[in-house]
Motif scaffolding. Structure first.
Motif, PDB file in Angstrom:
ATOM      1  N   GLY A 357     -23.171  27.282 -21.085  1.00  0.00           N
ATOM      2  CA  GLY A 357     -23.946  26.841 -19.928  1.00  0.00           C
ATOM      3  C   GLY A 357     -25.439  27.035 -20.048  1.00  0.00           C
ATOM      4  O   GLY A 357     -26.168  26.775 -19.095  1.00  0.00           O
ATOM      5  N   ASP A 358     -25.920  27.476 -21.191  1.00  0.00           N
ATOM      6  CA  ASP A 358     -27.358  27.668 -21.394  1.00  0.00           C
ATOM      7  C   ASP A 358     -27.938  26.368 -21.979  1.00  0.00           C
ATOM      8  O   ASP A 358     -28.191  26.262 -23.172  1.00  0.00           O
ATOM      9  CB  ASP A 358     -27.600  28.853 -22.336  1.00  0.00           C
ATOM     10  CG  ASP A 358     -29.067  29.233 -22.405  1.00  0.00           C
ATOM     11  OD1 ASP A 358     -29.391  30.234 -23.054  1.00  0.00           O
ATOM     12  OD2 ASP A 358     -29.906  28.524 -21.806  1.00  0.00           O
ATOM     13  N   TYR A 359     -28.169  25.372 -21.100  1.00  0.00           N
ATOM     14  CA  TYR A 359     -28.567  24.051 -21.576  1.00  0.00           C
ATOM     15  C   TYR A 359     -29.990  24.042 -22.120  1.00  0.00           C
ATOM     16  O   TYR A 359     -30.297  23.267 -23.029  1.00  0.00           O
ATOM     17  CB  TYR A 359     -28.421  23.032 -20.442  1.00  0.00           C
ATOM     18  CG  TYR A 359     -27.006  22.863 -19.987  1.00  0.00           C
ATOM     19  CD1 TYR A 359     -26.087  22.194 -20.777  1.00  0.00           C
ATOM     20  CD2 TYR A 359     -26.570  23.413 -18.782  1.00  0.00           C
ATOM     21  CE1 TYR A 359     -24.769  22.042 -20.369  1.00  0.00           C
ATOM     22  CE2 TYR A 359     -25.252  23.279 -18.375  1.00  0.00           C
ATOM     23  CZ  TYR A 359     -24.355  22.588 -19.158  1.00  0.00           C
ATOM     24  OH  TYR A 359     -23.074  22.452 -18.770  1.00  0.00           O
ATOM     25  N   ARG A 360     -30.857  24.878 -21.586  1.00  0.00           N
ATOM     26  CA  ARG A 360     -32.225  24.919 -22.107  1.00  0.00           C
ATOM     27  C   ARG A 360     -32.226  25.391 -23.565  1.00  0.00           C
ATOM     28  O   ARG A 360     -32.891  24.796 -24.422  1.00  0.00           O
ATOM     29  CB  ARG A 360     -33.080  25.842 -21.239  1.00  0.00           C
ATOM     30  CG  ARG A 360     -34.550  25.896 -21.666  1.00  0.00           C
ATOM     31  CD  ARG A 360     -35.316  26.895 -20.815  1.00  0.00           C
ATOM     32  NE  ARG A 360     -35.323  26.497 -19.415  1.00  0.00           N
ATOM     33  CZ  ARG A 360     -36.213  25.669 -18.884  1.00  0.00           C
ATOM     34  NH1 ARG A 360     -37.149  25.152 -19.650  1.00  0.00           N
ATOM     35  NH2 ARG A 360     -36.162  25.344 -17.621  1.00  0.00           N
ATOM     36  N   GLN A 361     -31.458  26.464 -23.842  1.00  0.00           N
ATOM     37  CA  GLN A 361     -31.390  26.957 -25.211  1.00  0.00           C
ATOM     38  C   GLN A 361     -30.662  25.961 -26.114  1.00  0.00           C
ATOM     39  O   GLN A 361     -31.020  25.768 -27.284  1.00  0.00           O
ATOM     40  CB  GLN A 361     -30.658  28.303 -25.253  1.00  0.00           C
ATOM     41  CG  GLN A 361     -30.637  28.963 -26.633  1.00  0.00           C
ATOM     42  CD  GLN A 361     -32.033  29.239 -27.162  1.00  0.00           C
ATOM     43  OE1 GLN A 361     -32.854  29.837 -26.483  1.00  0.00           O
ATOM     44  NE2 GLN A 361     -32.325  28.784 -28.367  1.00  0.00           N
ATOM     45  N   ALA A 362     -29.623  25.303 -25.548  1.00  0.00           N
ATOM     46  CA  ALA A 362     -28.911  24.289 -26.322  1.00  0.00           C
ATOM     47  C   ALA A 362     -29.852  23.167 -26.723  1.00  0.00           C
ATOM     48  O   ALA A 362     -29.799  22.657 -27.858  1.00  0.00           O
ATOM     49  CB  ALA A 362     -27.730  23.737 -25.519  1.00  0.00           C
ATOM     50  N   TYR A 363     -30.733  22.772 -25.792  1.00  0.00           N
ATOM     51  CA  TYR A 363     -31.678  21.695 -26.104  1.00  0.00           C
ATOM     52  C   TYR A 363     -32.657  22.134 -27.194  1.00  0.00           C
ATOM     53  O   TYR A 363     -32.986  21.360 -28.102  1.00  0.00           O
ATOM     54  CB  TYR A 363     -32.435  21.309 -24.838  1.00  0.00           C
ATOM     55  CG  TYR A 363     -33.493  20.251 -25.056  1.00  0.00           C
ATOM     56  CD1 TYR A 363     -33.138  18.918 -25.239  1.00  0.00           C
ATOM     57  CD2 TYR A 363     -34.841  20.588 -25.104  1.00  0.00           C
ATOM     58  CE1 TYR A 363     -34.099  17.949 -25.451  1.00  0.00           C
ATOM     59  CE2 TYR A 363     -35.807  19.623 -25.321  1.00  0.00           C
ATOM     60  CZ  TYR A 363     -35.431  18.306 -25.485  1.00  0.00           C
ATOM     61  OH  TYR A 363     -36.378  17.354 -25.702  1.00  0.00           O
ATOM     62  N   ALA A 364     -33.103  23.389 -27.132  1.00  0.00           N
ATOM     63  CA  ALA A 364     -34.031  23.899 -28.148  1.00  0.00           C
ATOM     64  C   ALA A 364     -33.364  23.913 -29.535  1.00  0.00           C
ATOM     65  O   ALA A 364     -33.963  23.488 -30.534  1.00  0.00           O
ATOM     66  CB  ALA A 364     -34.500  25.309 -27.774  1.00  0.00           C
ATOM     67  N   TRP A 365     -32.110  24.415 -29.597  1.00  0.00           N
ATOM     68  CA  TRP A 365     -31.411  24.405 -30.890  1.00  0.00           C
ATOM     69  C   TRP A 365     -31.201  22.981 -31.380  1.00  0.00           C
ATOM     70  O   TRP A 365     -31.280  22.697 -32.582  1.00  0.00           O
ATOM     71  CB  TRP A 365     -30.047  25.109 -30.759  1.00  0.00           C
ATOM     72  CG  TRP A 365     -30.088  26.595 -30.617  1.00  0.00           C
ATOM     73  CD1 TRP A 365     -29.594  27.347 -29.606  1.00  0.00           C
ATOM     74  CD2 TRP A 365     -30.658  27.535 -31.538  1.00  0.00           C
ATOM     75  NE1 TRP A 365     -29.809  28.680 -29.811  1.00  0.00           N
ATOM     76  CE2 TRP A 365     -30.456  28.833 -31.007  1.00  0.00           C
ATOM     77  CE3 TRP A 365     -31.314  27.404 -32.768  1.00  0.00           C
ATOM     78  CZ2 TRP A 365     -30.891  29.976 -31.645  1.00  0.00           C
ATOM     79  CZ3 TRP A 365     -31.740  28.556 -33.408  1.00  0.00           C
ATOM     80  CH2 TRP A 365     -31.536  29.819 -32.845  1.00  0.00           C
ATOM     81  N   GLN A 366     -30.878  22.089 -30.426  1.00  0.00           N
ATOM     82  CA  GLN A 366     -30.610  20.711 -30.821  1.00  0.00           C
ATOM     83  C   GLN A 366     -31.847  20.038 -31.412  1.00  0.00           C
ATOM     84  O   GLN A 366     -31.751  19.241 -32.345  1.00  0.00           O
ATOM     85  CB  GLN A 366     -30.103  19.914 -29.607  1.00  0.00           C
ATOM     86  CG  GLN A 366     -29.646  18.508 -29.929  1.00  0.00           C
ATOM     87  CD  GLN A 366     -28.394  18.478 -30.795  1.00  0.00           C
ATOM     88  OE1 GLN A 366     -27.803  19.511 -31.038  1.00  0.00           O
ATOM     89  NE2 GLN A 366     -28.017  17.320 -31.270  1.00  0.00           N
ATOM     90  N   GLN A 367     -33.021  20.351 -30.874  1.00  0.00           N
ATOM     91  CA  GLN A 367     -34.260  19.783 -31.411  1.00  0.00           C
ATOM     92  C   GLN A 367     -34.476  20.230 -32.860  1.00  0.00           C
ATOM     93  O   GLN A 367     -34.874  19.443 -33.716  1.00  0.00           O
ATOM     94  CB  GLN A 367     -35.457  20.198 -30.540  1.00  0.00           C
ATOM     95  CG  GLN A 367     -35.455  19.569 -29.152  1.00  0.00           C
ATOM     96  CD  GLN A 367     -35.521  18.052 -29.242  1.00  0.00           C
ATOM     97  OE1 GLN A 367     -34.539  17.363 -28.973  1.00  0.00           O
ATOM     98  NE2 GLN A 367     -36.648  17.520 -29.605  1.00  0.00           N
TER      99      GLN A 367
END
Length: 648
Positions: A357-367
């Motif tokens: 549920g940590d979408y902000r961190q998921a987005y950072a890793w995805q970048q």
């Protein structure tokens, strides 16, 4: 949701080990356990939709796990007398006579420098081979041919590598046969076929190499070839034979005390168990490999196995353990410059953050994953093109050899049967043969040119499809998730608004890139459709009345060069965007595209107040096309941008 199956396998060994880590030279040759020399190549990437959250994770795993690494090992060789350092070898090269010992020095320099300077290593190897042939030194020829084959393999020159290994194999099979060189030549040929995804041919050569090693009762060579064969069998989906070969290789490496070989086999066994969803067994193998790698301070294998362990823990639903393993894998992979595993860990960490549920961190890793993934994708496509080129060149060379051989045989037969009185007829036939040869060569040249054009168009279409299906879909998913998060906010959040705007902008930019490289869009109709679409999406919502006039372009039919199409559209797009953003008081926008006297003329004008900034980027694009661009106030007011460029 479980992790996707790592269906394609794990690497055997890291990139080539520097000479300082190999066993030292002795008076009788290199030590009984040969110095392990490996290579790493990335295969083409294939999409997989079994993991909706991050479909490209499986794609990335295919990149660094699919091919594995055969152990490219040179045969045992006697030491070169004197100092073992590079400086000492070079000194002896300049002062020693041109004898067999000089061949050994040149070959040793080729071996040592293949870890750091392939160009110089190849040059030394060629000098040694030339001298060995002049001296009739068969053993020196075998050594140089094998080293040159490995140099070509490390530099992905498949055609040269095949030539050197086949030459070494042919020479080694001549009486008295050199069985060890035969085995290593088979192994080198298998490596070349593996890198080109030709798994049946790789298996055939490795089975021959393994038979040679068993016949010679060489445990070190048998372990090497059995491990390589197990890796290829795993890639072909033959699970039971693969496990049998890998287990046999592991036992041999254990008896030899070869920790590096044991780590390689344990990694492959862990991957094999993972492929069969036997996660507990896979974890045991991976943990054993980690312990061995830690004892040897092998950062490469620590990164590979921690990344694999992270996938195993994620498949078991152990989020905390998976995150810890993936972070360790990321740290070790960074230290060993293993870009493939770094990208793999980014993808795993993005998946874990999303599931937690940590979408902000998921987005950072995805970048971070996307940045690494783009580099891997480009490399894979480049290697695929090189492999296809090698296959095509090889087929053409064999065709020319067969044609010339047949012509020579015919000419020799006729010369033996005919008398001196038939000389004129023979000359006429020879002239006809020359004409036929010229015609055949002209035909082959035209065929190669057409084949190259078709391959380039096919490659551009495939790259466009890959970007659209993979990156475009992922950007669309990120945009949808950002929109959903934005709607669930109790109050306006500037950060989410910027995220949503950037996601939509990235998706639009990706559509432009896909359209720009797609070979199917190299026509006037595709350009006009794209221009109309951009006017409807940008100018119309801004309240501008738009007018698009097209003259002399055959109703939108006919081909258009890729570079001209892309740059023309980008100039048009920037001119329209400037009018929408900066033309104060504008109510209408006129776009005129016409063909006249072999040239294209583009005009974009509005009826607003002229902007203060100049069209620098548009000017650079026009210059790249060899055209001219003018921008300024129009004769009837407003602001106008005009481009004039040659159509051909």
């Amino acid at each position: 949701m479980s992790c996707p199956s790592r269906t394609t396998g794990a690497c055997s060994l890291p990139p080539r080990i520097p000479p300082c880590t190999a066993p030292g030279l002795t008076s009788s040759g290199r030590s009984a356990a040969p110095a392990v020399r490996t290579f790493w190549r990335r295969p083409p990437i294939f999409a997989d939709s079994s993991f909706p959250e991050f479909a490209s994770i499986k794609l990335l795993r295919a990149c660094w796990l699919a091919t594995g690494c055969l152990l490219a090992v040179l045969p045992l060789r006697p030491a070169v007398a004197g100092g073992s350092g590079l400086d000492s070898l070079r000194q002896r090269l300049h002062t020693g006579p041109a004898d067999t010992n000089r061949v050994l020095v040149l070959d040793e320099l080729c071996w040592q420098l293949s870890n750091s300077d392939l160009r110089q290593a190849t040059a030394y190897g060629k000098q040694g081979l030339q001298l060995a042939r002049r001296l009739g030194y068969r053993r020196g020829q075998l050594k140089c041919l094998t080293d040159l084959g490995n140099c070509a393999l490390y530099s992905a020159d498949y055609l040269a590598g095949t030539r050197y290994f086949l030459a070494a194999l042919k020479l080694a099979q001549q009486p008295p046969a050199n069985a060890q060189i035969i085995g290593f030549a088979y192994n080198g040929l298998a490596s070349l076929h593996l890198l080109q995804k030709e798994y049946p041919e790789a298996q055939r050569y490795l089975e021959q190499a393994l038979a040679q090693a068993r016949q010679r009762r060489s445990a070190a060579d048998e372990a090497l070839f059995a491990g390589n064969l197990g890796n290829v069998l795993r890639l072909r989906g033959q699970v039971a034979p693969a496990r049998q070969q890998l287990t046999r290789a592991l036992a041999l490496y254990d008896s030899l005390g070869n920790a590096l070989g044991q780590t390689s086999c344990l990694t492959n066994l862990a991957q094999l168990a993972y492929d069969q969803h036997r996660y507990e067994q896979a974890r045991q193998y991976a943990q054993q490999a980690i312990r061995l790698a830690a004892a040897d301070d092998n950062l490469y294998y620590l990164g590979v196995n921690y990344a694999l362990l992270g996938g195993i823990e994620q498949a078991l639903g152990h989020w905390a353990a998976a995150q810890q393993a993936s972070r360790k894998g990321l740290a070790y992979a960074r230290h060993s410059d293993n870009t493939e595993v770094v990208a793999e860990c980014y993808a795993d960490l993005a998946s874990l953050s999303q599931k937690q549920g940590d979408y902000r961190q998921a987005y950072a890793w995805q970048q971070r994953y996307l940045a690494a993934h783009d580099s891997l994708l480009n490399t894979a496509k480049t290697e695929e093109i090189a492999a296809l080129r090698v296959r095509y060149d090889t087929e053409q060379k064999e065709l020319r050899i067969r044609t010339l051989t047949q012509q020579t045989q015919v000419q020799e037969l006729r010369a033996g049967q005919q008398q001196r009185s038939q000389l004129q007829a023979v000359l006429l036939l020879a002239g006809a043969a020359v004409l036929v040869t010229v015609g055949v060569l002209a035909y082959l040249s035209q065929r190669r040119r057409l084949a190259r054009l078709l391959r380039e168009q096919h490659l551009r279409t495939r790259i466009a499809a890959d970007l659209h299906d993979e990156v475009g879909t992922l950007l669309a998913r990120v945009s949808m998730q950002a929109d959903l998060l934005h709607q669930t906010q109790p109050a306006p959040n500037p950060a989410f608004e910027r995220l949503l705007t950037n996601a939509r902008s990235a998706a639009g930019t990706m559509r432009d890139i896909v359209w720009g490289i797609d070979a199917q869009a190299d026509n006037v109709g595709a350009l006009l459709d794209r221009m109309r679409e951009h006017l409807d999406q940008s100018a119309a919502p801004a309240g501008l009345r738009t007018h698009l006039d097209v003259t002399g372009l055959d109703n939108g039919e006919g081909p258009l060069a890729s570079e001209l199409r892309q740059q023309l559209y980008l100039i048009f797009k920037e001119a329209v965007t400037n009018a929408v953003r900066h033309a104060r008081g504008a109510t209408a926008l006129w776009v005129d595209l016409r063909r006249q006297a072999g040239r294209l003329h583009l005009s974009v004008r509005d009826n607003g107040q002229p902007p203060a900034t100049g069209p620098r980027s548009m000017q650079r694009r026009a210059e790249s096309l060899g055209g001219t661009l003018t921008a300024g106030p129009g004769p009837e007011g407003g602001f106008a941008v005009r481009l004039d460029v040659a159509l051909g």
